[in-house]
Design an enzyme around this catalytic site. Structure first.
Site, PDB file in Angstrom:
ATOM      1  N   ARG A  40       0.812  -1.215   0.000  1.00 44.83           N
ATOM      2  CA  ARG A  40       0.000   0.000   0.000  1.00 44.83           C
ATOM      3  C   ARG A  40       0.845   1.266   0.000  1.00 44.83           C
ATOM      4  O   ARG A  40       0.378   2.318  -0.423  1.00 44.83           O
ATOM      5  CB  ARG A  40      -1.001  -0.009   1.160  1.00 44.83           C
ATOM      6  CG  ARG A  40      -2.109  -1.047   0.951  1.00 44.83           C
ATOM      7  CD  ARG A  40      -3.166  -0.990   2.038  1.00 44.83           C
ATOM      8  NE  ARG A  40      -2.606  -1.112   3.371  1.00 44.83           N
ATOM      9  CZ  ARG A  40      -2.573  -2.231   4.085  1.00 44.83           C
ATOM     10  NH1 ARG A  40      -3.073  -3.333   3.594  1.00 44.83           N
ATOM     11  NH2 ARG A  40      -2.049  -2.239   5.295  1.00 44.83           N
ATOM     12  N   GLU A  85       4.368  -9.304  15.387  1.00 38.74           N
ATOM     13  CA  GLU A  85       3.800  -9.788  16.640  1.00 38.74           C
ATOM     14  C   GLU A  85       4.064 -11.275  16.830  1.00 38.74           C
ATOM     15  O   GLU A  85       4.374 -11.733  17.926  1.00 38.74           O
ATOM     16  CB  GLU A  85       2.295  -9.499  16.657  1.00 38.74           C
ATOM     17  CG  GLU A  85       1.663  -9.766  17.994  1.00 38.74           C
ATOM     18  CD  GLU A  85       0.213  -9.337  18.047  1.00 38.74           C
ATOM     19  OE1 GLU A  85      -0.433  -9.618  19.066  1.00 38.74           O
ATOM     20  OE2 GLU A  85      -0.273  -8.745  17.070  1.00 38.74           O
TER      21      GLU A  85
END
Length: 172
Positions: free
Chosen positions: A60, A97
């Site tokens: 993006r 994460e």
């Protein structure tokens, strides 16, 4: 913060996982005048920095980085995930994460001393951005700004990247 842009971002609860509120930029992108204005607003504080290149992060970030480079008359350098670029590359790993990832840039993309703006759609934890900074600096470039459409302030990336000039249009 400009509520005009905030009102054009769709909030999608529980995506991509339960408890996450996803900020969907496609609702802004589909509005031509709003997309154009977002690019113009990103470019305004960047003109005076004397940059030679815009480095944008897959995928993006390309949506914003390419028009920023075009508008400023600068070269465009893509940073991609591991194994996606065809020539010699430099790479940097960063933590996620649940694991890690790696980004790459062509080894001839930045010349020593070139001033660079890094662009992405979203600043969250800053891990991908930090890896991209590492690539630019390893090639001898100087990062003069980091530019994002959205910043998720509660994740603390601004503090993590405190040595860099950060430009954002929307902060949550």
């Amino acid at each position: 913060m400009d509520t005009y842009f905030v009102d054009l971002i769709r909030n999608v609860p529980n995506f991509p996982a339960k408890g996450i509120l996803f900020r969907d930029i496609t609702t802004l992108l589909k509005e031509g005048p709003a997309f154009r204005q977002a690019i113009e607003r990103l470019v305004e504080p960047l003109h005076s920095l004397g940059a030679a290149k815009v480095v944008a992060i897959e995928s993006r970030g390309f949506i914003f980085g390419a028009p920023v480079a075009y508008e400023m008359g600068l070269g465009f350098v893509p940073v991609r995930k591991l194994g996606k670029l065809p020539a010699d590359t430099v790479s940097a790993a960063y933590d996620l994460e649940y694991g890690s990832n790696t980004v790459e840039m062509h080894s001839d993309a930045i010349s020593r001393g070139e001033r660079v703006i890094i662009v992405d759609d979203l600043l969250a934890t800053g891990g991908t951005t930090r890896a991209t900074i590492e690539l630019v600096e390893r090639l001898g470039g100087e990062v003069v700004a980091l530019a994002f459409l959205i910043e998720l302030t509660e994740l603390g990336a601004r503090q993590y990247l405190q040595d860099y000039n950060i430009v954002t249009l929307i902060r949550y």
